[in-house]
Design an enzyme around this catalytic site. Structure first.
Site, PDB file in Angstrom:
ATOM      1  N   SER A 149       0.852  -1.182   0.000  1.00  0.00           N
ATOM      2  CA  SER A 149       0.000   0.000   0.000  1.00  0.00           C
ATOM      3  C   SER A 149       0.885   1.228   0.000  1.00  0.00           C
ATOM      4  O   SER A 149       2.046   1.175   0.429  1.00  0.00           O
ATOM      5  CB  SER A 149      -0.883  -0.010   1.260  1.00  0.00           C
ATOM      6  N   TYR A 162      -2.170  -0.370  11.311  1.00  0.00           N
ATOM      7  CA  TYR A 162      -2.022  -0.793   9.912  1.00  0.00           C
ATOM      8  C   TYR A 162      -0.819  -0.117   9.267  1.00  0.00           C
ATOM      9  O   TYR A 162      -0.051  -0.762   8.537  1.00  0.00           O
ATOM     10  CB  TYR A 162      -3.304  -0.453   9.157  1.00  0.00           C
ATOM     11  N   LYS A 166       2.358  -2.150   7.630  1.00  0.00           N
ATOM     12  CA  LYS A 166       2.751  -2.008   6.227  1.00  0.00           C
ATOM     13  C   LYS A 166       4.176  -1.475   6.100  1.00  0.00           C
ATOM     14  O   LYS A 166       4.929  -1.889   5.207  1.00  0.00           O
ATOM     15  CB  LYS A 166       1.762  -1.093   5.492  1.00  0.00           C
TER      16      LYS A 166
END
Length: 342
Positions: A149, A162, A166
């Site tokens: 991402s 999150y 990532k």
């Protein structure tokens, strides 16, 4: 929904393992790889989602096996890899996509919740990749695609767990790739950095915001992301691919002026991740248990009306050589025109 025509199917189908295969990008990847008739092994926690994903793959002509497993458990990942090879032969491609998240300010996320997001979203990739490498390295063959991402480079408010996971994947991926290159291994690892995608996750994540969670615009359909993942699996020599102009803009801006981006996201990042409807009481959350154990929810979320079905930037990311050659031709033509005008 297919957003682009795929190349001609290969004569030799591959064995492809996909984690997080029941919804969103993972579900769209199932459809994308099924167009080649690849043998698919689908890993997720939700029974109903797995059944529906398998039915779609079989309807497209792909043999398929489903495995209910939590990638946060390294033993479950090892068992899934062993079963995949026992039933379909050597694993050629492994796609890591499973994740979970919490939408809330950092101070409202408990230690247990933060650890759970990290265990699934980061260590789930680590566990699955370890299981894949145990089989790929002795054969000197195989490709692992990490679904990433723009958040792998640029953290955003309300998604601290999150964002951290990532970022961890990105650093670990780079280190692992260096080790494989140093050893001269034929195994390839690559990463696909995605923009905001229209998936069911925004109704599944644990949400402590006053309003319903939503992706930051612009939003893309999961098929756009899946096309990028499938292309990366076919062309794994690159360290990573960027999908979406917003991904490219975010990564470039963060490299040039991260402090300004901090301030911009402080002003805009809270409101842009919530829609105008209040959060519903009793919303399901898939942090500890699957949200699709009894009902399938497919690949798409509730943002079809605004989601983009194509990405010109993805095409550019896949055709650097062609663009460079075109730029050389344009420069040459311009130089020739200038010379003639003298």
């Amino acid at each position: 929904m297919n957003t682009r025509a795929h190349p001609k199917p290969r004569q030799e189908p591959r064995t492809v393992v996909i984690t997080g295969a029941t919804a969103g990008v993972g579900r769209a990847c199932v459809r994308a790889f099924a167009t080649d008739g690849d043998r698919l092994v689908l890993i997720a926690r939700g029974e109903a989602g797995l059944r529906a994903a398998a039915a779609e793959a079989e309807a497209a002509g792909s043999p398929v096996r489903t495995i209910e497993a939590d990638v946060a458990d390294p033993e479950a990942c090892e068992a899934a890899a062993a079963r995949a090879e026992a039933e379909f032969g050597q694993i050629d491609v492994w796609v890591n996509d499973a994740f979970t998240s919490v939408f809330a300010p950092f101070t409202e996320i408990t230690a247990e919740e933060f650890r759970r997001v990290t265990d699934v979203t980061y260590l789930g990739y680590v566990n699955a990749t370890r299981a894949a490498l145990r089989r790929m390295l002795p054969r000197d063959h195989g490709t692992i695609v990490q679904v990433g991402s723009a958040i792998a480079y640029r953290g955003i408010p309300l998604q601290t767990a999150y964002s951290g996971a990532k970022h961890a994947i990105q650093g670990w991926h780079e280190a692992l790739r260096c080790e494989l290159l140093a050893s001269g291994s034929g195994v390839r690892v690559t990463m696909v950095q995605l923009p905001a995608v229209n998936t069911p996750q925004f109704d599944w994540v644990l949400n402590r915001l006053p309003r319903r969670a939503r992706p930051v615009p612009p939003v893309h359909q999961p098929e756009v992301a899946a096309h990028g993942v499938r292309y990366a699996a076919d062309h794994p020599g690159r360290r990573e691919y960027w999908v979406g102009a917003s991904t490219a803009a975010t990564l470039i801006a963060n490299a040039i002026a991260p402090g300004l981006l901090d301030r911009y996201l402080a002003r805009t990042g809270i409101g842009s991740q919530q829609d105008d409807r209040p959060r519903r009481s009793g919303e399901r959350a898939n942090l500890w248990a699957p949200a699709d154990s009894t009902d399938d929810h497919g690949a798409h979320g509730r943002f079809d009306d605004e989601a983009r079905e194509r990405s010109a930037q993805l095409w550019a990311s896949q055709h650097h050589g062609l663009l460079a050659a075109g730029a050389v031709l344009l420069i040459g033509a311009a130089a020739g025109a200038l010379a003639r005008g003298r």
